[in-house]
Design an enzyme around this catalytic site. Sequence first.
Site, PDB file in Angstrom:
ATOM      1  N   HIS A 116       4.387   2.802  -3.514  1.00 20.44           N
ATOM      2  CA  HIS A 116       5.468   1.936  -3.024  1.00 20.44           C
ATOM      3  C   HIS A 116       4.999   0.519  -2.708  1.00 20.44           C
ATOM      4  O   HIS A 116       5.804  -0.386  -2.524  1.00 20.44           O
ATOM      5  CB  HIS A 116       6.100   2.574  -1.771  1.00 20.44           C
ATOM      6  CG  HIS A 116       7.561   2.282  -1.627  1.00 20.44           C
ATOM      7  ND1 HIS A 116       8.155   1.167  -2.167  1.00 20.44           N
ATOM      8  CD2 HIS A 116       8.560   2.959  -1.006  1.00 20.44           C
ATOM      9  CE1 HIS A 116       9.441   1.165  -1.874  1.00 20.44           C
ATOM     10  NE2 HIS A 116       9.723   2.255  -1.180  1.00 20.44           N
ATOM     11  N   ARG A 117       3.689   0.299  -2.668  1.00 19.61           N
ATOM     12  CA  ARG A 117       3.217  -1.074  -2.463  1.00 19.61           C
ATOM     13  C   ARG A 117       3.457  -1.906  -3.710  1.00 19.61           C
ATOM     14  O   ARG A 117       3.568  -3.122  -3.654  1.00 19.61           O
ATOM     15  CB  ARG A 117       1.704  -1.075  -2.154  1.00 19.61           C
ATOM     16  CG  ARG A 117       1.344  -0.439  -0.844  1.00 19.61           C
ATOM     17  CD  ARG A 117      -0.143  -0.277  -0.721  1.00 19.61           C
ATOM     18  NE  ARG A 117      -0.699   0.599  -1.749  1.00 19.61           N
ATOM     19  CZ  ARG A 117      -1.979   0.897  -1.864  1.00 19.61           C
ATOM     20  NH1 ARG A 117      -2.861   0.373  -1.031  1.00 19.61           N
ATOM     21  NH2 ARG A 117      -2.408   1.704  -2.817  1.00 19.61           N
TER      22      ARG A 117
END
Length: 577
Positions: A550-551
């Site tokens: 998700h980064r």
Amino acid sequence: MALVEVKVPDIGDFDEVAVIELLVKPGDTVTAEQSLITVESDKASMEIPSSTAGVVRELRVTLGDKVKEGSVVLVLEAAGAAEAPAAAASEPKQPLPSVDGSKSATESIPVVAAVTAVAAGPVEVHVPDIGDFKDVTVIEVFVKPGDAIKVEQSLITVESDKASMEIPSSHAGVLKELKVKVGDKVNIGDLLAILDGAASQPSPQPSPASGRGSESTSAPMIAPASGRVNESPAARAATPAPAAAGAGRGEGGLAAPHNPTAAPVGLPHASPSVRKFARELGVPLEELKGSGPKGRITESDVQAFTKAVMAGATQTRAQAAKAPAAPSGDSGAGLGLIPWPKVDFTKFGPVERKEMSRIKKISGANLLRNAIMIPAVTNHDDCDITDLEAFRVSTNKENEKSGIKVTMLAFLIKACVAALKKYPEFNSSLDGDALIYKQYFHIGFAADTPNGLMVPVIKDADKKGIFQISQEMGELAKKARDGKLSPAEMSGACFTISSLGGIGGRYFTPIINAPEVAILGVCKSTMEPIWDGKAFQPRLMLPLSLTWDHRVIDGAAAARFNVYLGQILGDFRRVLL
Ligand code: CAO
């Protein structure tokens, strides 16, 4: 006499890897392909095999050395040219010409010759009084035949369930024969080594070890470990990976729960790569509790400690010193986590203890890091592969004679390449605050092997057809199962597919193979009634589970990736659009 230098072969993307294990010693007879040393990078450890059969004449590496492709591992007398190994090992060494013309082996010869010149006959070195410790295991050997040994120089490390300690030499001389090896059990009085004594003199009265095991009043009577015990944490942090010989380790054994206010107790028990990893992160290793066998500190311990410090769940000693009012963090568990449950399973029934395979240990450490460090999310989806499966089956029938079986995984690889091209952030890796976008398409696939999970890589999958991919996959999967994959065949993946389709299941949450940013899990396809707007139609549906970092990737992008992947698998002509 055919002397051959055995060098580190092509080890793929791994540059400057540390030697963490020596698997042979001078005098050993080795076969071609026999593992000689283990090297470890931050991603994996691997064994370096011998290119030739013969008798080992000289090891050119020690523990902690950095090697790369072309580094000389050892010199051996090629099979057929070897004399009796025992005799060869005890002979004074001659300069060894190498096959490539270098003569680096001569460097060790003057030392041997100079010392043997004043030799005063063979001297036996025995295990000194080690207090209450019985049947302790040799866990490290610092010296090898031919080494010049000083009085008090550490020869081996032994470890009980309470402590580890170095056993020093009682005499000076040249090591003629080592009588123990890693894994042996020793007791007071056991013969450790035979030296060609140089002005032999017994060591002074031994003194207590600095190890944690020395806390008892019946302290083991062994020589003090090196002065490192008194070094500052900063000096210790700057200490390079330990070399094999004479590097004082101070102490080892079971580490205490983390207590930032406790005094430093000496060098902890950890492999060179873990020490390097800790130095890079600025983690004070001596403050960690080791969760590995016999309290060894593992990479995951370092990560968990870092995570706990970042989350404010614990402090380093330096932090505690700056903020004395802060809680000590001494919960009895260390690292801010509750301790791993210790259960005596024999209370409940018969059990058998089996060491995990090396692959399982290595992949376990990597999986834990990836699970802890990546904010991962998994999207599940189904896609319609009815037509694709029919095409696959008919293709296999038409090409029965070719011997190549086209697999669903080959189509998945091609479909993923198309999706990676459309959504390039899935084909990237994090580098600090930047993203590295790869312009190549190497796809890893998880292979289940008797020794554990391995991930061979299909290189340049964008440039290969389904037949070629199927064929390569079959070959790589076989090599994986036979334990014959080379490091190069397991490196460089941009994206990984883990298929459990041949086994079963519905969905799962695969763990990203860092530094990749996504992984696709695939389960078994099933016939399902799918509503086409007018009626239910029987369609073959393939369950997909996409885990993403998700980064790097947003939820919407992940959903689009899955949808696009499903569209391609539903109709491969879309790749052409
Ligand atoms: N749905 C239904 N059937 C499937 C399928 C799917 N998604 N994928 C494969 N199959 C079928 C194949 O068609 C084959 O059937 P036939 O023998 O009748 O032709 C059968 O299952 C066996 O396939 P396979 O597993 O040998 O071949 P593959 O190309 O699908 O997979 C490999 C190769 C190496 C990936 C696989 O053998 C393997 O090791 N899988 C396990 C991977 C793993 O452990 N992942 C977990 C990682 S996370 O811990």
